[in-house]
Scaffold this active site. Sequence first.
Site, mmCIF file in Angstrom:
data_model
loop_
_atom_site.group_PDB
_atom_site.id
_atom_site.type_symbol
_atom_site.label_atom_id
_atom_site.label_comp_id
_atom_site.label_asym_id
_atom_site.label_seq_id
_atom_site.Cartn_x
_atom_site.Cartn_y
_atom_site.Cartn_z
ATOM 1 N N ILE A 184 -3.866 -7.580 -0.964
ATOM 2 C CA ILE A 184 -3.118 -8.820 -1.149
ATOM 3 C C ILE A 184 -3.665 -9.908 -0.231
ATOM 4 C CG2 ILE A 184 -0.836 -9.887 -1.025
ATOM 5 C CD1 ILE A 184 -1.048 -7.813 -3.227
ATOM 6 N N CYS B 44 0.841 -1.196 0.000
ATOM 7 C CA CYS B 44 0.000 0.000 0.000
ATOM 8 C C CYS B 44 0.875 1.244 0.000
ATOM 9 C CB CYS B 44 -0.903 0.017 1.240
ATOM 10 S SG CYS B 44 -1.877 -1.489 1.452
ATOM 11 N N ILE C 146 13.395 -10.491 -18.700
ATOM 12 C CA ILE C 146 13.463 -9.499 -19.769
ATOM 13 C C ILE C 146 14.781 -9.683 -20.515
ATOM 14 C CG2 ILE C 146 14.514 -7.679 -18.350
ATOM 15 C CD1 ILE C 146 12.562 -5.732 -19.825
ATOM 16 N N ASN D 262 1.868 -0.201 5.345
ATOM 17 C CA ASN D 262 2.335 -0.561 4.004
ATOM 18 C C ASN D 262 3.280 -1.738 4.140
ATOM 19 O OD1 ASN D 262 3.427 -0.675 1.395
ATOM 20 N ND2 ASN D 262 4.941 0.900 1.855
ATOM 21 N N ASP E 182 -3.125 -8.902 7.996
ATOM 22 C CA ASP E 182 -1.970 -8.715 8.876
ATOM 23 C C ASP E 182 -2.023 -7.368 9.594
ATOM 24 O OD1 ASP E 182 -1.573 -7.359 6.513
ATOM 25 O OD2 ASP E 182 0.428 -8.162 6.126
ATOM 26 N N SER F 34 11.580 -11.941 -5.702
ATOM 27 C CA SER F 34 12.843 -11.663 -6.393
ATOM 28 C C SER F 34 14.017 -12.204 -5.584
ATOM 29 C CB SER F 34 13.020 -10.155 -6.622
ATOM 30 O OG SER F 34 13.506 -9.499 -5.461
#
Length: 650
Positions: A55, A2, A302, A78, A103, A375
């Site tokens: 989420i 957020c 990519i 956030n 959460d 990631s």
Amino acid sequence: MCGIAGFIQKEIVSSRSEQVLNAMADQITHRGPDSNGIWFDEKTGIGLAHRRLAILDLSPRGHQPMQSASGRYVIVFNGEIYNYQNLMDELVKLGHHFKGHSDTEVILQGIEQWGLKEAVTKCTGMFAIAIWDKQERRLYLVRDRLGEKPLYFGNVGKAFVFGSELKALKPHPDWKGTIDHSALTLYMKHGYVPAPHSIYRGIRKLTPGSIVSVDYSSTRPVINESSYWPMMDVVHHSQSHPLHVTDEHMISSLEKILLESVKQQMVADVPLGAFLSGGIDSSTIVALMQSMSSQPVRTFSIGFDYEGYDEAGYARQIAQYLGTDHTELYMTAEDALNVIPRLPAIYDEPFADSSQIPTYLVSQLTRQHVTVSLSGDGGDELFCGYTRYFMVNNIWRKLSLLPLAIRRIVANTIIKTPVSRLDALFKWLNPLFNKYSQAGRVGDKLKKSAYLLNAADADEFYSLFTTNRVDMDGLLKPEYYQQDSDELLVSQHGLSSDCIISNMMYRDTMQYLPDDILVKVDRASMANSLESRIPMLDHRVLEFAWRLPLSAKYRNGQGKWILRQVLKKYVPEKYFERPKMGFGVPMDDWLSGPLREWGEDLLDEKELSQQGIFDAGAVRKKWCEHSEGLRNWRSQLWSVLVFQSWLKNQ
């Protein structure tokens, strides 16, 4: 994921406050496109704003700002708390009841049960939080341990403001936005503005692992910052409890910790995938994800049709072997160049890591298919992956054999010698420097190397090695250049350790990781309303990594030895054992080719002179030399161009 923002200002009226709060939230809609909310207390002048990217618990029960069950606390949050289910179970046993399963609600209940510091310490995750305590009339700002989520704050006129991004602060009617000279100097040296600074005077970044309290119980606000997870103490504690076990035990232990981290970060009520570059870190994360998934994991990479910059083929091989549902995009130079005009709006302050361009594009691609992506960032800093660690270690051990006085004489001689004459000296210095040379003229390399000779110790050597010596090049006008700017960094010094490589890893984890890598990933992903999660940065992984001997990270001339051993359990070596590549773009060629017209416009000599920030003559000289292929000024010029583009968009 957020976006949050807010202020405290006693003089503002209720109707106007709601307008300001909505305007602040609107600036960060990309961070939370699903819904928004504001809360304002007219008696105290505290206002909170929130933009939501749903989420977990997609229902209205996850809406923010959210008040605690007792009504004492109001929160905007956030991030993600990955162990929220465990904390919820613990709180239920203690008698707490929950309306939903977000959460955010877990944090609120935890604060009421344990207090803020203990509740945050119990959390595993990434987060930036603002909490208003009605009882104590105190605002708390909290940032996660390693700085995955951003949070800015400061005084604007008579108001105290905060927000996930700088653009969220600008709608406040008292906003000024004066450039901080020290921050500008730091930017020109590092290519980013290190915490606790921001590019604006009076606005700070909350440092990772910290809590800021703003006490409004008295007539004047009192602001205090403290650390609930001081990294130096954590690292010292881990190093004081080293592992004395077999290689097999270390490998299996790391695998277990990473599996748990990945498992927790795969929890989402929306589609989830992963970035896959084909390197050690991202391949390890994807391999662990696929081992725990009954369906093919969505992976994204990519490619770039430019020699030396394309890893898409490696990612494709890994994806095929693991059986992931793989999507790749080959970007053209035009695709990349179209991103550049958007950079000022995406990053809010000057940010000159050119890998921001492919990071944005892979985030854009990924968001077309999923809402959350994991990631592999963090592996280089924790497990000794950067080649510069070995370069600096080897070079410094040779240079340190020479007395400092002699090195400084040599340095001054090289600095004063014209570049055209330095080629003649290169054969003599070739055994020391040629092995580590990169693209560019020999004279330029020797000039930079000369500054390194002035280092008094290994820590200073690494600092010089990783910064632009712009002060020597005279790009900034004297009134904007702050000689002592580096002394203002809270993370300036490394560990008090005899291990040069450990000191470099620590320094990068404290500064380069949160202020460059994580800024790049957060802004690029959030600009596309994509949540990026980083399993390597689970604090338990960091604590374990610092218990490992260096030989578990660097062995047989290679970094990340132990990560390679974990990956070998899932993927044959032939798919990932190759020289390390950076996630970058050919900026050298672009500045003298397709970016030349864009650069000419930004570096107009008359406009530079009127601004009075840069020495117009010095900038134009470097621009002409680079454009004509005489010198390689990529780093300095890109930093100036990014700043000029940012300034033009203010």
